[in-house]
Design an enzyme around this catalytic site. Structure first.
Site, PDB file in Angstrom:
ATOM      1  CD  GLU A   6      -3.382   0.492   1.706  1.00  0.00           C
ATOM      2  OE1 GLU A   6      -3.436  -0.617   2.255  1.00  0.00           O
ATOM      3  OE2 GLU A   6      -4.346   1.274   1.668  1.00  0.00           O
TER       4      GLU A   6
ATOM      5  CD  GLU B 154      -4.258  -0.597   8.854  1.00  0.00           C
ATOM      6  OE1 GLU B 154      -3.529  -1.611   8.785  1.00  0.00           O
ATOM      7  OE2 GLU B 154      -4.860  -0.116   7.887  1.00  0.00           O
TER       8      GLU B 154
HETATM    9  C1  BGC Z   1      -5.276   2.600   4.647  1.00  0.00           C
HETATM   10  C2  BGC Z   1      -5.752   3.689   5.552  1.00  0.00           C
HETATM   11  C3  BGC Z   1      -6.694   4.529   4.758  1.00  0.00           C
HETATM   12  C4  BGC Z   1      -7.865   3.648   4.488  1.00  0.00           C
HETATM   13  C5  BGC Z   1      -9.025   4.307   3.871  1.00  0.00           C
HETATM   14  C6  BGC Z   1      -6.451   1.763   4.309  1.00  0.00           C
HETATM   15  O1  BGC Z   1      -6.145   0.708   3.510  1.00  0.00           O
HETATM   16  O2  BGC Z   1      -4.236   1.895   5.189  1.00  0.00           O
HETATM   17  O3  BGC Z   1      -4.885   4.236   6.377  1.00  0.00           O
HETATM   18  O4  BGC Z   1      -7.014   5.749   5.263  1.00  0.00           O
HETATM   19  O5  BGC Z   1      -7.500   2.496   3.783  1.00  0.00           O
HETATM   20  O6  BGC Z   1     -10.104   3.912   4.504  1.00  0.00           O
END
Ligand code: BGC
Length: 929
Positions: A506, A779
């Protein structure tokens, strides 16, 4: 009588001395101290004033700018002499001299007059240097090697030898690369930067860097340039599922221009063109996500061929996946070097900031060693090894370990980041990658010829090299650890753009994460230039209808952007204005911000009931955006569109006022008020004083963003506190409302509760992560129990947004919008719980701010520093007896002020709870007993 006279003479003498001792320091141009490659015709000049005297302010300034140091030494500003200007402004003064010329270095200095009309000495001389301002300043061509295209393209090496017949006195390199370049001149790496030219919306903007080369490094005779090109963010392939999204499939390209000046005034330019040589590099694969493989045996014996000029080569892009349809749905663009704007990079680049040695090396399986660096960090590992030619060493990077003690890459989803090095077999070989980076604490190494020690593999921490500005510490070790994890979260996610995470498939510039973390980020580091650059990445791809993308530079996630994510376009410039007083970031982005907010205000969904909501799908399948992302308790998502619509309209109204666009200001203000009314009508339960959903998040978001009517605020805040208590004093908040929880509690008379929440070691909370061994921010609140395969990073900065509360409430340093950039600010510490001390320093644009308090029994001591040319509102917790001293002198006795006033301090009010002071610049020590 005589002695009194002597006393006053001495006092006058001392104060006269002190007023002369003010100095002007830390000169800055735009966002840096001595930038090269400035491109604006009106660079902004800033300085700090240092003075031991309280209440030092600037009343006049004079700036001299010269294109020649000797002329400036004679106090002549041959390109600009501002003359003596009556102004108290010491930040962001626009240059107004002669037109600035490409490549030229401009020297400058400044002096000021203080409030007593006393003049300072001139500051030390500083400089800035202009970049290449015109297209025809470039003679370089984009070059590379045809046939190396691919997914991703191959890494190549480019080479040029040139002869010099005389002594050079000045040399500059202007250079860019697609995706990324690594440059060696006469055997030395040029600059300390990594993964240059950095990530931008490459279809529109590509950055170049300027390097000053010491003429000593130029040789009369042969000189050598070697450039290696890799994919970088441009063509590595990004996005989940292994990374299928790319700006181009190559070939990689170099743009290089070296300009030299000789002792006799003559000049020579060496530029990339078809006379260069090219070959594939020993880097046999490279990718931001997957890692890099280097075969040292290929360093020699490979044949060079003539470089290809690749100026107009067009590429189809796959920003939203490999299906053409997905790309066409958005406004599609094609990549061509002919279409891009080449711009000097406005902020500093990624560099190695720290080296870390392993805290342990284990051998869980024969011949496989696991290095534990004791910290989840971002960067790469430097390898030093001796062995036979052809021996392959494999390094696997991970945040976690398996039960067997091996690298666990399960939470990196579709990727298995691995670097490989193949030995050539001569002596000790040193290696580190050039075109990849990893998020890791552990490295599992296989294939080492002998038992390693801590020098075999050393971790190098990399991030954008912006100055650290904040420090925080207090008497509670858990809070110190949380703070440390916040800083590591930040350092781990400043890689050319603010990323969500640094390790899995990501690593994208997610907007929601960045806007919520921006205030904390601004305390910890000087992020003004970093975010100003990112704003351009965002606006470069704004859709013609006004919407933007959730991820910027735009890629992977299609538009339109969702509530609180898209609003980063408005919120981030505003935060930069609040923290740095940077008005130009508002000016430059104003039209884009306005377009986005008008998009919300005029959206068909808004027409339904007067407030915006995002929606995709109907009925059961309706989806309203990310909402208060990954909370413990879900809050309704639909209202978040309206709450951020209100907030963004509010910011627009304030911005328009600052930029003197009164009609816009009135319109945005009006819309904001309409949204507020409607929002409360739709989502607020007046009787219960709760918003729909009744969770912490559901109430926090509208309250904190200003939607709640004054009459209801206390009751809503009380409900939030009640909810926290019902969860055994734990939070249940997500990405958005976590930043809001502690400030709302502290401001609504529940500071003790705020402290209890942050001090929890049980689930969910920051302390729980630490109990489970976290060395940065997770996270998810439940990262430890959630399955690894989905979304489970151990290094996201979003929940680090609590850093704002550490600085702004525990230590109490907070910006004040009536004096942006900490021209005016608050110092309002809130001692709480069992804390006996807390201390923060913040290097504001005006200079060092400090707030440091201790509490022993009933004695409360607060030491503060207020920089020259600023003032602060100070709030000190009052004691029952109302006595307050400052540096040993009585300021208040039983709540009353004695006749003799203390310099720099004005008592505004004293009630049973707090004493409020207005304080001019200087150092102070307040004691209440
Ligand atoms: C990310 C987040 C991001 C989100 C959106 C995720 O996959 O890691 O930090 O804001 O998607 O909802």
């Amino acid at each position: 009588m005589k002695s009194a006279k002597t006393f006053f003479t001495v006092l006058f003498f001392i104060s006269a001395q002190l007023s002369y001792s003010q100095t002007v320091e830390n000169l800055k141009v735009e966002y840096q101290a001595r930038p090269l490659g400035v491109e604006t015709q009106s660079p902004r000049l800033s300085w700090q004033i240092k003075s031991p005297k309280r209440g030092t302010t600037q009343t006049f300034y004079q700036i001299l700018v010269s294109d020649d140091e000797k002329t400036l030494a004679k106090n002549i500003g041959n390109v600009w002499d501002s003359k003596k200007i009556k102004s108290d402004q010491s930040l962001w003064i626009e240059y107004k001299g002669k037109p600035l010329e490409s490549r030229k270095r401009y020297f400058w200095k400044v002096k000021i007059w203080n409030e007593l009309a006393k003049m300072s000495a001139f500051s030390e001389v500083s400089y800035w240097e202009m970049g290449l301002l015109n297209k025809d300043d470039w003679s370089a061509r984009w070059i590379g090697m045809k046939g190396t295209e691919g997914k991703p393209p191959k890494s190549v090496e480019l080479d040029k030898t040139f002869n010099l017949g005389k002594r050079a006195v000045r040399a500059r390199i202007y250079v860019s690369g697609l995706g990324a370049y690594h440059l060696i001149f006469n055997g030395k790496k040029v600059g300390n930067d990594f993964l240059t030219p950095g990530w931008t919306h490459y279809l529109k903007t590509v950055h170049y860097q300027t390097y000053e080369i010491d003429p000593e490094n130029l040789t009369i005779g042969s000189n050598f340039i070697t450039a290696t090109l890799g994919s970088g963010w441009w063509s590595s392939g990004l996005g989940w599922g292994g990374g299928n999204h790319r700006y181009s499939e190559g070939p990689c390209r170099l743009l290089f221009q070296m300009e030299m000046e000789f002792y006799d005034g003559s000049r020579q330019t060496v530029a990339s063109d078809a006379s260069w040589q090219v070959r594939t590099s020993p880097i046999t694969s490279n990718s931001i996500y997957h890692g890099e493989t280097y075969d040292s045996r290929l360093e020699y014996n490979k044949l060079w061929k003539k470089a290809d000029v690749l100026d107009d080569l067009e590429n189809t892009t796959s920003l939203f996946g490999t299906e053409a349809a997905a790309n066409i749905r958005e406004e599609s663009e094609k990549f061509s070097t002919a279409n891009i704007a080449l711009k000097s990079s406005p902020s500093t680049q990624i560099e190695v900031i720290q080296e870390i040695k392993a805290i342990s090396i284990t051998e869980p399986r024969k011949g496989r060693y696991v290095f534990d660096f004791g910290q989840n960090l971002v960067g790469y590992a430097h390898l030093a090894v001796e062995g036979k030619a052809g021996k392959e060493i494999t390094m696997k990077f991970a945040e976690l370990l398996t039960d067997k003690g091996l690298a666990d890459q399960a939470n990196l989803r579709s990727i298995r980041p691995t670097d490989k090095f193949i030995l050539k077999g001569y002596g000790v070989e040193q290696w580190e990658p050039k075109f990849t980076y990893h998020g890791f604490r552990y490295v599992e190494v296989d294939g080492l010829p002998s038992k390693p020690d801590k020098n075999t593999l050393v971790a190098k921490v990399i991030h954008n090299n912006v100055p650290f500005t904040g420090e925080f510490t207090c008497s509670n070790e858990l809070l110190n650890k949380i703070y440390k994890n916040i800083t590591w979260g930040q350092r781990s996610n400043m890689h050319s753009v603010p990323t969500d995470c640094p390790q899995r498939d990501e690593r994208l510039g997610w907007m929601g994460d960045a806007q919520i973390f921006a205030p904390t980020a601004s305390y910890i580091m000087d992020v003004n230039g970093f975010f100003a650059k990112w704003m351009k990445d965002i606006t470069d791809s704004q859709h013609s209808s006004g919407y933007v993308y959730d991820v910027n530079p735009k890629m992977v996630v299609g538009g339109p952007s969702k509530p609180a994510w898209g609003d980063a376009l408005v919120i981030v410039p505003w935060r930069m204005y609040q923290f740095y007083g940077d008005k130009r970031i508002l000016e430059e982005n104003y039209e884009a911000m306005k377009k986005w907010v008008n998009y919300l205000n005029n959206h068909p969904n808004t027409k339904q009931n007067g407030i915006y909501h995002f929606q995709s799908g109907e009925g059961e399948k309706a989806w309203y955006g990310y909402g208060d992302w990954v909370p413990v308790e879900n809050s309704p998502t639909k209202p978040i569109g309206g709450s951020y619509q209100y907030f963004s309209n509010q910011i627009m109204a304030q911005t328009a006022r600052i930029l003197e666009k009164s009609q816009d200001a009135a319109e945005f203000e009006k819309t904001a008020q309409q949204v507020k009314l409607k929002y409360n009508e739709l989502y607020f339960d007046k009787a219960g004083s709760q918003y729909e959903g009744k969770t912490q998040g559901a109430n926090l978001i509208p309250l904190s963003l200003g939607l709640t009517q004054d009459a209801d605020k206390a009751a809503v805040a009380a409900n939030i506190a009640e909810n926290v208590k019902n969860h055994q004093k734990h939070l249940t908040t997500g990405f958005l409302s976590t930043a809001m929880l502690l400030p709302v509690l502290s401001e609504s008379g529940n500071n003790e509760l705020a402290y209890e929440v942050v001090n929890q070691k049980t689930y969910p909370g920051w302390g729980y992560m630490i109990e489970k061994g976290a060395t940065t921010m997770w996270e998810l609140w439940n990262s430890d129990t959630e399955k690894p395969e989905g979304m489970n990073s151990r290094n996201h900065f979003a929940y680090g947004s609590v850093g704002e509360w550490f600085y702004g409430y525990l230590a109490g340093i907070r910006p004040d919008d009536s004096g942006a950039g900490f021209r005016k600010f608050k110092i309002a510490p809130m001692p709480v719980g069992d804390l006996t001390s807390a201390s923060a320093s913040y290097l504001s644009p005006y200079g060092q701010i400090r707030s440091s308090w201790t509490k022993t029994g009933d004695k409360f001591t607060l030491k503060i520093s207020v920089p020259a040319n600023t003032s602060a509102t100070v709030e000190i917790p009052n004691t029952a007896n109302g006595n307050l001293k400052e540096t040993g002198k009585v300021l208040l006795a039983k709540g009353k002020q004695p006749k003799i006033l203390l310099p720099g301090i004005k008592v505004v009010k004293a009630d049973a709870k707090v004493v409020t002071l207005q304080v001019l610049s200087g150092d102070y020590e307040f004691v209440t007993e």
